[in-house]
Design an enzyme around this catalytic site. Structure first.
Site, PDB file in Angstrom:
ATOM      1  N   CYS A   2       0.833  -1.211   0.000  1.00  0.00           N
ATOM      2  CA  CYS A   2       0.000   0.000   0.000  1.00  0.00           C
ATOM      3  C   CYS A   2       0.873   1.269   0.000  1.00  0.00           C
ATOM      4  O   CYS A   2       2.071   1.228   0.271  1.00  0.00           O
ATOM      5  CB  CYS A   2      -0.982  -0.023   1.173  1.00  0.00           C
ATOM      6  N   HIS A  93      -4.462   2.099   5.120  1.00  0.00           N
ATOM      7  CA  HIS A  93      -3.393   1.806   6.092  1.00  0.00           C
ATOM      8  C   HIS A  93      -3.686   2.741   7.257  1.00  0.00           C
ATOM      9  O   HIS A  93      -3.714   3.970   7.065  1.00  0.00           O
ATOM     10  CB  HIS A  93      -2.020   2.082   5.457  1.00  0.00           C
ATOM     11  N   HIS A  95      -4.141   5.351   9.836  1.00  0.00           N
ATOM     12  CA  HIS A  95      -3.426   6.611  10.036  1.00  0.00           C
ATOM     13  C   HIS A  95      -4.255   7.540  10.895  1.00  0.00           C
ATOM     14  O   HIS A  95      -5.481   7.511  10.862  1.00  0.00           O
ATOM     15  CB  HIS A  95      -3.072   7.267   8.693  1.00  0.00           C
ATOM     16  N   HIS A  97      -4.889  11.477  11.592  1.00  0.00           N
ATOM     17  CA  HIS A  97      -4.696  12.870  11.183  1.00  0.00           C
ATOM     18  C   HIS A  97      -4.495  13.694  12.452  1.00  0.00           C
ATOM     19  O   HIS A  97      -5.282  13.576  13.399  1.00  0.00           O
ATOM     20  CB  HIS A  97      -5.933  13.403  10.469  1.00  0.00           C
TER      21      HIS A  97
HETATM   22  P1  5GP Z   1      -8.077   9.344   4.630  1.00  0.00           P
HETATM   23  O1  5GP Z   1      -9.097  10.009   3.760  1.00  0.00           O
HETATM   24  O2  5GP Z   1      -7.753   7.950   4.145  1.00  0.00           O
HETATM   25  O3  5GP Z   1      -8.406   9.401   6.085  1.00  0.00           O
HETATM   26  O4  5GP Z   1      -6.769  10.227   4.503  1.00  0.00           O
HETATM   27  C1  5GP Z   1      -5.765   9.993   3.572  1.00  0.00           C
HETATM   28  C2  5GP Z   1      -4.876  11.205   3.600  1.00  0.00           C
HETATM   29  O5  5GP Z   1      -3.664  10.871   2.969  1.00  0.00           O
HETATM   30  C3  5GP Z   1      -5.460  12.417   2.864  1.00  0.00           C
HETATM   31  O6  5GP Z   1      -5.548  13.511   3.758  1.00  0.00           O
HETATM   32  C4  5GP Z   1      -4.465  12.664   1.739  1.00  0.00           C
HETATM   33  O7  5GP Z   1      -4.263  14.043   1.470  1.00  0.00           O
HETATM   34  C5  5GP Z   1      -3.211  11.993   2.245  1.00  0.00           C
HETATM   35  N1  5GP Z   1      -2.358  11.456   1.192  1.00  0.00           N
HETATM   36  C6  5GP Z   1      -2.731  10.716   0.115  1.00  0.00           C
HETATM   37  N2  5GP Z   1      -1.666  10.360  -0.617  1.00  0.00           N
HETATM   38  C7  5GP Z   1      -0.580  10.883   0.016  1.00  0.00           C
HETATM   39  C8  5GP Z   1       0.838  10.854  -0.284  1.00  0.00           C
HETATM   40  O8  5GP Z   1       1.303  10.255  -1.237  1.00  0.00           O
HETATM   41  N3  5GP Z   1       1.642  11.516   0.583  1.00  0.00           N
HETATM   42  C9  5GP Z   1       1.164  12.163   1.680  1.00  0.00           C
HETATM   43  N4  5GP Z   1       2.046  12.781   2.453  1.00  0.00           N
HETATM   44  N5  5GP Z   1      -0.151  12.213   1.988  1.00  0.00           N
HETATM   45  C10 5GP Z   1      -1.010  11.574   1.155  1.00  0.00           C
HETATM   46 ZN    ZN Z   2       0.295  -0.349   4.386  1.00  0.00          ZN
END
Ligand code: 5GP
Ligand code: ZN
Length: 112
Positions: A2, A93, A95, A97
């Site tokens: 991922c 994966h 995470h 924020h």
């Molecule tokens: P989710 O919506 O899954 O909670 O948050 C994913 C977060 O990952 C989003 O805020 C998006 O901007 C961030 N993100 C996606 N691709 C990348 C990347 O390649 N590098 C970094 N630093 N952040 C990413």
């Molecule tokens: Zn992963």
């Protein structure tokens, strides 16, 4: 593998703020606040649904340190982890924020 596992393995670059044996913190590529950091365990868990309590214990201390180092611990901040479809999780994966650096607003239901 991922996207975030690739960041852990340094196959994809990221603006890393803090790292230890188990966790990594880096700037979100599309920041939604003046401070927008993503913190991840290096081991792949799809989401909070799968994570072990030991990992949550470790991430607590790690996030507290990141908040201190980025100087948002006193002014305040928000920790969010999105889970699955309704939670709006895009990267599968686990995470966390970390959002801060300004007064945050709330917008939790998608009415669009
Ligand atoms: P989710 O919506 O899954 O909670 O948050 C994913 C977060 O990952 C989003 O805020 C998006 O901007 C961030 N993100 C996606 N691709 C990348 C990347 O390649 N590098 C970094 N630093 N952040 C990413
Ligand atoms: Zn992963």
């Amino acid at each position: 593998m991922c996207l975030f596992c690739k960041i852990v393995n340094k196959e994809i670059p990221a603006n890393i703020i803090a790292e230890d044996e188990k966790f990594l913190a880096f700037h979100d590529i599309n920041p939604k606040a003046p401070v927008h950091i993503l913190t991840i365990p290096k081991v792949h868990f799809e989401s909070f649904n799968e994570v072990a309590p030991e990992t949550m214990a470790g991430v607590t201390t790690f996030i507290q340190k990141v908040a201190q180092e980025t100087k948002i611990d006193e002014s305040g901040y928000r920790i969010i982890t999105n889970i699955g479809e309704d939670g709006g999780q895009e990267v599968k994966h686990l995470h966390f924020h970390i959002l801060g650096g300004a007064k945050l607003t709330s917008c939790f239901v998608d009415n669009s």
